[in-house]
Enzyme design. Structure first.
Site, mmCIF file in Angstrom:
data_model
loop_
_atom_site.group_PDB
_atom_site.id
_atom_site.type_symbol
_atom_site.label_atom_id
_atom_site.label_comp_id
_atom_site.label_asym_id
_atom_site.label_seq_id
_atom_site.Cartn_x
_atom_site.Cartn_y
_atom_site.Cartn_z
ATOM 1 N N LYS A 248 -0.900 3.105 -0.891
ATOM 2 C CA LYS A 248 -1.838 4.132 -0.245
ATOM 3 C C LYS A 248 -2.657 4.802 -1.349
ATOM 4 O O LYS A 248 -3.875 4.992 -1.160
ATOM 5 C CB LYS A 248 -1.388 5.310 0.472
ATOM 6 C CG LYS A 248 -0.603 4.744 1.827
ATOM 7 C CD LYS A 248 0.136 5.672 2.511
ATOM 8 C CE LYS A 248 0.907 5.438 3.552
ATOM 9 N NZ LYS A 248 1.453 6.376 4.356
ATOM 10 N N ASP B 189 -3.120 9.276 8.615
ATOM 11 C CA ASP B 189 -1.812 9.953 8.595
ATOM 12 C C ASP B 189 -1.849 11.462 8.561
ATOM 13 O O ASP B 189 -1.141 11.764 9.409
ATOM 14 C CB ASP B 189 -1.216 9.943 7.027
ATOM 15 C CG ASP B 189 -0.762 8.322 6.856
ATOM 16 O OD1 ASP B 189 -0.150 7.656 8.038
ATOM 17 O OD2 ASP B 189 -0.504 7.779 5.816
ATOM 18 N N ALA C 297 7.433 18.942 -1.136
ATOM 19 C CA ALA C 297 6.246 19.011 -1.547
ATOM 20 C C ALA C 297 5.706 17.705 -2.529
ATOM 21 O O ALA C 297 4.994 17.827 -3.447
ATOM 22 C CB ALA C 297 6.180 20.156 -2.402
ATOM 23 N N GLY C 298 6.432 16.686 -1.839
ATOM 24 C CA GLY C 298 5.834 15.335 -2.379
ATOM 25 C C GLY C 298 4.816 15.069 -1.685
ATOM 26 O O GLY C 298 4.001 15.686 -1.190
#
Ligand code: ATR
Length: 281
Positions: free
Chosen positions: A47, A91, A117-118
């Protein structure tokens, strides 16, 4: 879900899966273009790589800094017809669509505790801030990553109150965007001493496989409203379908096909999950 949707609309199209190594992504995109593909979906780790490999970025891909959908379009360049690859992101909007549909939540003005928090956590945090949630609490194993996301939100969405750490009082929604829960035997992604689950009105887990993570199980036991991440997978797919075909996605056809494929059953009950493969889109 895409093949079921193509069939429902009478389109003689096929959606196929290909495993591509990151080093080969450029060649794969060029190959798809040369073979007349309508478009592509990409998943981790492609991505981010795809941002640099497409000819143009839709505002959605620019805003969220990732491409999960490509559409091949004809364009006239110097009087000659060329096919260009345009990158989109479906997404980020999918999380909002899934929360609205599956939990019937009003996000504007809501208080939300977000775990993780990825990549997924950061996008969810920013997208929720864009929806004008009132308060956002960010918790992550690596605290500095939650702090970086908090700073980004403070700069871009000034009306949202962001705190790094657990809330003292109840919240409307708790979201798990960590990968804890994907593997059998994973512990809960939150510290219940700092935040008891019954303090959350609703609990959403981005993981959809297994259908009932330890977090969702505990939340159901505590009488909370719950939903897993299958809705996100559905809505990002439905949006991609619309980008490729220009037609409204047959959402219920797609949902049924997805449930069948992921849980090998027509019922959406969490207990029907048997699959153990990584369950995040
Ligand atoms: P994704 O793109 O799916 O979000 P990611 O960017 O690798 O994947 O993020 C994984 C998230 O799960 C992160 O928030 C990660 O925490 P760190 O930032 O501290 O790495 C979290 N995570 C993964 N394994 C974890 C564990 N064992 N305990 C707590 N958090 C974990």
């Amino acid at each position: 879900m895409h093949n079921a949707a193509f069939a429902a609309l009478g389109l003689n199209w096929r959606y196929l899966a290909f495993e591509v190594r990151p080093d080969d992504l450029r060649a794969a995109i060029e190959g798809a273009r040369a073979m007349g593909f309508v478009g592509l979906n990409l998943t981790v780790p492609h991505k981010l790589l795809a941002l640099k490999l497409v000819d143009a970025l839709d505002p959605s891909a620019k805003k969220w800094g990732a491409v999960n959908t490509i559409r091949f379009e004809s364009a006239s360049v110097d009087g000659r017809l060329k096919i260009r690859a345009v990158g989109f992101n479906t997404d980020a909007d999918a999380i909002v669509a899934a929360l609205r549909k599956d939990l019937k939540l009003k996000l504007r003005g809501a208080k939300v505790l977000l775990l993780g928090a990825g990549g997924a956590g950061r996008t969810a945090a920013l997208r929720l801030a864009m929806e004008k949630v009132a308060e956002l609490y960010l918790v992550n194993r690596t605290r500095s990553k939650a702090e970086t996301t908090a700073t980004e939100i403070q700069e871009r969405f000034r009306s949202v109150r962001v705190t790094v750490g657990y809330p003292k009082l109840a919240v409307d929604l708790l979201i798990n965007a960590t990968s804890l829960g994907l593997k059998p035997g994973d512990r809960l992604p939150l510290d219940e001493k700092q935040f008891p689950l019954k303090q959350a009105r609703a609990v959403y887990d981005l993981i959809y496989r297994p259908a009932e993570t330890p977090l969702l199980k505990a939340a159901s036991k505590a009488g909370r409203q719950t939903a897993n991440g299958l809705g996100m997978l559905l809505h990002q797919g439905a949006k991609a379908f619309e980008i490729w075909t220009g037609k409204p996605a047959p959402l219920e056809v797609m949902r049924r096909a997805l449930e069948m494929e992921v849980y090998q059953s027509t019922v959406s009950s969490p207990q029907s999950a048997t699959q153990l493969k990584k369950g995040r889109s």
